[in-house]
Write an enzyme that holds these catalytic residues in place. Structure first.
Site, PDB file in Angstrom:
ATOM      1  N   ARG A  47       0.982  -1.041   0.157  1.00 51.06           N
ATOM      2  CA  ARG A  47       0.129  -0.087   0.062  1.00 51.06           C
ATOM      3  C   ARG A  47       1.056   1.130   0.012  1.00 51.06           C
ATOM      4  NH1 ARG A  47       2.719   1.751   3.786  1.00 51.06           N
ATOM      5  NH2 ARG A  47       1.048   3.332   3.624  1.00 51.06           N
ATOM      6  N   GLY A  48       0.252   2.406  -0.191  1.00 50.23           N
ATOM      7  CA  GLY A  48       1.026   3.677  -0.558  1.00 50.23           C
ATOM      8  C   GLY A  48       1.062   3.894  -1.792  1.00 50.23           C
ATOM      9  N   ALA A  49       0.648   5.385  -2.003  1.00 50.54           N
ATOM     10  CA  ALA A  49       0.384   5.447  -3.534  1.00 50.54           C
ATOM     11  C   ALA A  49       1.757   5.316  -4.289  1.00 50.54           C
ATOM     12  CB  ALA A  49       0.099   7.109  -3.433  1.00 50.54           C
ATOM     13  N   ARG A  89      -7.231  -0.069  -6.925  1.00 48.42           N
ATOM     14  CA  ARG A  89      -7.765   1.028  -5.595  1.00 48.42           C
ATOM     15  C   ARG A  89      -8.073   2.214  -6.388  1.00 48.42           C
ATOM     16  NH1 ARG A  89      -4.107   1.071  -0.373  1.00 48.42           N
ATOM     17  NH2 ARG A  89      -6.132   1.968   0.391  1.00 48.42           N
ATOM     18  N   GLN A 196      -1.292   1.963  10.066  1.00 53.40           N
ATOM     19  CA  GLN A 196       0.037   1.997   9.266  1.00 53.40           C
ATOM     20  C   GLN A 196       0.983   2.935   9.932  1.00 53.40           C
ATOM     21  OE1 GLN A 196      -2.959   2.565   7.925  1.00 53.40           O
ATOM     22  NE2 GLN A 196      -3.106   2.228   5.854  1.00 53.40           N
ATOM     23  N   ASP A 237      -1.892  10.989  -1.689  1.00 55.11           N
ATOM     24  CA  ASP A 237      -2.184   9.973  -2.923  1.00 55.11           C
ATOM     25  C   ASP A 237      -2.729  10.385  -3.946  1.00 55.11           C
ATOM     26  OD1 ASP A 237      -3.008   8.495  -0.042  1.00 55.11           O
ATOM     27  OD2 ASP A 237      -2.637   6.949  -1.431  1.00 55.11           O
ATOM     28  N   ASN A 247      -5.372  12.312   0.937  1.00 53.79           N
ATOM     29  CA  ASN A 247      -4.387  11.600   1.783  1.00 53.79           C
ATOM     30  C   ASN A 247      -5.301  10.825   2.853  1.00 53.79           C
ATOM     31  OD1 ASN A 247      -1.560  10.422   2.304  1.00 53.79           O
ATOM     32  ND2 ASN A 247      -1.787  11.598   4.301  1.00 53.79           N
ATOM     33  N   LYS A 248      -4.513  10.043   3.461  1.00 57.38           N
ATOM     34  CA  LYS A 248      -5.205   9.052   4.549  1.00 57.38           C
ATOM     35  C   LYS A 248      -6.267   9.840   5.360  1.00 57.38           C
ATOM     36  CE  LYS A 248      -4.785   5.533   4.882  1.00 57.38           C
ATOM     37  NZ  LYS A 248      -5.695   4.549   4.104  1.00 57.38           N
TER      38      LYS A 248
END
Ligand code: MRU
Length: 349
Positions: A47-49, A89, A196, A237, A247-248
């Site tokens: 995960r993570g852009a 995603r 995370q 993201d 973002n998150k």
């Protein structure tokens, strides 16, 4: 940090350090088909852009490897696989961007043989991976100027080596501050529901001997009010043309708190995270994830059966709350519509 994304031509496989088990166990998830890559992205093995962008580029190679050139329909099948991959995603634009880049190579020579396309793609995916690493290092070098020696930085989610091709965006800036001789310590928000921050950011920074302390997400206001936070630094993201930042989930609230307590709020992201087709954050799709992530601890449900939950994975921080966008080509300041347009005026990204 060890390399967590490994592509092996000999084994025709993509190996991913399975982030669902960290920090307790270091297990590897092996992808041999496009469907394995899609599942790894959807289930947050990776995960993570920027990381999912890099993995998608290798995923295109696996898609081509799984087809035979004597199959009359390979073009159609390959195109469908790429479509499914790009949709794994929805929020991080890096995924779409990586698949677009691979498609562009194909479009440049539509009659290309599958073997030749595969060869070009493997090279392109490896280049894409190392470009991301270099972008992070460049961002780190530029961004560390914003952090004073002795400062404490609050981060959210994980924007480190694990979320990228290596080194990290927000954590890259912190790593770079340390390399340039500064003492910087970090408050890592735990980042409900996937944790995370508590699991991955704390794991990475602790391995690098960077002082890190984990805090509940809901402690941010108190910690800021006590003067314990000098800057907030996060990844992204997707960044819209006006500087709005997806973002998150929880990032927007942090930015609002930072404004309230006069703390600078910074975002570090490579150019592959900008989406100039999104005029503002309003047109960024925000992923909603399965309810078990919020309702359960492990396999035990603690929210009463029948009670629904919200599980938006991302939110949008309005550009007016952002003090600077740190990119590999420079630090952008408001007004962002202008500084972003300038940044992209001499590039085809
Ligand atoms: O749901 P995730 O873990 O993929 O979300 C990741 C984030 O929100 C990160 O902050 C973002 O991708 C930047 S990573 C360099």
């Amino acid at each position: 940090m060890k390399r967590h994304i490994r592509f092996s031509e000999e084994e025709q496989a993509l190996l991913l350090l399975d982030q669902r088990y960290l920090p307790a166990e270091e297990k590897w998830f092996v992808c041999r088909r496009t469907s394995d890559v899609i599942s790894a992205i959807k289930k947050m093995v990776v995960r993570g852009a920027p990381a999912i962008g890099v993995v998608a580029a290798y995923g295109c190679c696996l898609a081509a490897l799984s087809l035979g050139s004597d199959d009359a329909k390979w073009q159609k099948e390959l195109s469908n696989k790429l479509l499914r991959l790009a949709e794994a995603r929805p929020t991080a634009v890096n995924l779409e961007y990586a698949v677009k880049r691979m498609r562009a190579i194909w479009k440049a020579d539509p009659d290309i043989r599958l073997e030749d396309l595969l060869w070009l793609w493997i090279k392109a995916a490896k280049d894409f991976h190392s470009e991301d690493l270099s972008a992070n290092k460049a961002m780190g070098k530029l961004g560390q100027e914003l952090l004073a020696d002795g400062s404490t930085v609050m981060t959210h989610c994980n924007a480190g080596a694990l979320a990228t091709g290596g080194y990290g965006t927000a954590l890259g800036v912190i790593r770079s501050a340390k390399s340039s001789g500064k003492t910087v310590s970090v408050i890592a928000n735990e980042t409900r529901p996937f944790m995370q921050g508590a699991r991955l950011t704390a794991y990475e920074l602790h391995q690098d001997d960077i002082p890190v302390r984990v805090a509940c997400d809901n402690a941010a206001a108190l910690l800021m009010s006590k003067g314990l936070v000098d800057a907030v630094l996060v990844g992204a993201d997707r960044i819209a043309a006006n500087g709005d930042v997806a973002n998150k989930i929880g990032t927007c609230g942090l930015a609002m708190l930072a404004e309230q307590f006069s703390i600078p709020f910074y975002v570090a992201a490579p150019m592959s995270t900008f989406d100039l087709e999104a005029a503002s954050g309003g047109s960024i799709p925000l992923e909603e994830r399965p309810e078990q992530e919020v309702a359960c601890l492990g396999t035990t449900r603690f929210v009463p059966e029948g009670v629904p939950v919200y599980n938006f994975a991302f939110d949008v921080t309005p550009h007016r709350l952002v003090h600077a966008l740190i990119t590999e080509r420079g630090i952008l300041r408001p007004p962002f519509d202008r500084s972003i347009a300038e940044l992209f005026s001499d590039t085809t990204v």
